[in-house]
Write an enzyme that holds these catalytic residues in place. Structure first.
Site, PDB file in Angstrom:
ATOM      1  N   ASP A  67       0.833  -1.208   0.000  1.00 59.71           N
ATOM      2  CA  ASP A  67       0.000   0.000   0.000  1.00 59.71           C
ATOM      3  C   ASP A  67       0.869   1.260   0.000  1.00 59.71           C
ATOM      4  O   ASP A  67       2.099   1.185   0.084  1.00 59.71           O
ATOM      5  CB  ASP A  67      -0.966  -0.009   1.202  1.00 59.71           C
ATOM      6  CG  ASP A  67      -0.259  -0.192   2.541  1.00 59.71           C
ATOM      7  OD1 ASP A  67       0.982  -0.201   2.581  1.00 59.71           O
ATOM      8  OD2 ASP A  67      -0.955  -0.328   3.565  1.00 59.71           O
ATOM      9  N   ASN A 136      -7.497  -0.445  13.873  1.00 60.43           N
ATOM     10  CA  ASN A 136      -8.929  -0.594  13.585  1.00 60.43           C
ATOM     11  C   ASN A 136      -9.200  -1.892  12.822  1.00 60.43           C
ATOM     12  O   ASN A 136     -10.260  -2.072  12.253  1.00 60.43           O
ATOM     13  CB  ASN A 136      -9.427   0.607  12.758  1.00 60.43           C
ATOM     14  CG  ASN A 136      -8.638   0.750  11.469  1.00 60.43           C
ATOM     15  OD1 ASN A 136      -7.764  -0.069  11.166  1.00 60.43           O
ATOM     16  ND2 ASN A 136      -8.939   1.753  10.694  1.00 60.43           N
ATOM     17  N   HIS A 138      -7.500  -2.890  10.138  1.00 62.95           N
ATOM     18  CA  HIS A 138      -7.243  -2.851   8.700  1.00 62.95           C
ATOM     19  C   HIS A 138      -6.038  -3.702   8.314  1.00 62.95           C
ATOM     20  O   HIS A 138      -5.166  -3.991   9.131  1.00 62.95           O
ATOM     21  CB  HIS A 138      -7.111  -1.402   8.174  1.00 62.95           C
ATOM     22  CG  HIS A 138      -5.836  -0.702   8.502  1.00 62.95           C
ATOM     23  ND1 HIS A 138      -5.717   0.665   8.458  1.00 62.95           N
ATOM     24  CD2 HIS A 138      -4.606  -1.145   8.867  1.00 62.95           C
ATOM     25  CE1 HIS A 138      -4.489   1.012   8.761  1.00 62.95           C
ATOM     26  NE2 HIS A 138      -3.790  -0.067   9.030  1.00 62.95           N
ATOM     27  N   GLU A 143      -9.831  -0.462   4.935  1.00 70.76           N
ATOM     28  CA  GLU A 143     -10.391   0.103   6.159  1.00 70.76           C
ATOM     29  C   GLU A 143     -11.736  -0.553   6.506  1.00 70.76           C
ATOM     30  O   GLU A 143     -12.366  -1.177   5.637  1.00 70.76           O
ATOM     31  CB  GLU A 143     -10.593   1.614   5.958  1.00 70.76           C
ATOM     32  CG  GLU A 143      -9.302   2.383   5.655  1.00 70.76           C
ATOM     33  CD  GLU A 143      -8.417   2.601   6.867  1.00 70.76           C
ATOM     34  OE1 GLU A 143      -8.322   1.707   7.734  1.00 70.76           O
ATOM     35  OE2 GLU A 143      -7.780   3.667   6.948  1.00 70.76           O
TER      36      GLU A 143
END
Ligand code: GLP
Length: 244
Positions: A67, A136, A138, A143
């Site tokens: 990413d 979170n 991810h 996400e």
């Protein structure tokens, strides 16, 4: 899916580096995808050490970056590009023909996604994907709420990702709004996936990834569905898992 608990970060990193070496010894033209961030740092260090000291031929190895932060120059410390360059490409003297990363500065981000997907297809798919987990849940920049079937895509970053990112990776002021990432469809198509995590701060998210429901509100839970999905963590990160 299975969980392996290592004594500490060092043991986790050394074993994961050995896994990369083992793969390259059986399949010299393997395609390996890796996350940036803190977690794989020492794995890269061990990998480089071993490749150089044991003179392992990596001339056919191909690397894919997981990413990138949109809008950040590749030379900026904290960018994913910078991590890969300093941890792998420079020390291993890997030519640009041996890797493909997202260009977060591209004006046409959609074609950047298409380019990544076609590179992966041309190379015959990803053999090994080594990913981390965000606070979170991810993976990459997939996400909460992400479509599990997506390939490469651009996504609005979650507040948690922005807050953690600004604090953890950058020493100078940057604007973090969007990310460009391989999708979870790509992850499911990879032959093997290792999710690495270390430290007490990751204990809650690891418990959820291992024992929680499979849901796109907690993207890392998808690893439970991968036939070769492994969760490799140290004792601290595993501390909240009930069924060890
Ligand atoms: C970052 C990256 C991920 C990374 C994750 C965990 O935001 N987008 O690719 O794996 O969060 O990072 P770390 O290993 O630094 O905890």
């Amino acid at each position: 899916m299975n969980l392996t608990i290592f004594r500490n970060y060092d043991a986790l990193s050394a074993f994961t580096a050995d896994e990369m070496i083992r793969l390259l010894q059986t399949k010299p033209d393997a395609v390996i995808c890796m996350a940036s961030g803190s977690t794989p740092k020492d794995c890269c260090r061990y990998f480089v050490q071993k490749v150089l000291s044991e003179k392992i031929d990596i001339s056919q190895f191909f690397f894919v970056g997981l990413d990138e932060w949109v809008g950040l120059p590749p030379a900026l410390p904290g960018s994913c590009h910078y991590d890969f360059k300093t941890r792998l490409f420079d020390p291993l003297k890997m030519p640009p023909t041996q890797y493909h990363l997202f260009n977060g500065m591209a004006t046409d981000l959609q074609s950047e996604c298409k380019k990544m997907d076609s590179v992966i297809t041309e190379k015959g798919g990803i053999d090994l994907m080594i990913v981390g987990i965000g606070m979170n849940g991810h993976i990459g920049f997939n996400e909460p709420g992400v479509d599990f079937n997506l390939l490469s895509h651009v996504i609005d970053l979650d507040e948690t990702t922005i807050t953690v990112g600004l604090k953890k990776y950058f020493t100078e002021p940057v604007t973090l709004k969007k990310g460009i990432t391989l999708g979870l469809g790509t992850l499911m198509a990879a032959k093997k996936v290792i999710l690495m995590a270390s430290g007490l701060t990751k204990a809650n998210v690891i418990q959820q990834a291992v024992e929680g429901p499979i849901t796109n509100t907690f993207p890392a839970s998808i690893i439970q569905q991968h036939p070769e999905g492994k969760i490799w963590v140290d004792e601290d990160a595993a501390s909240k898992v009930v069924k060890k």
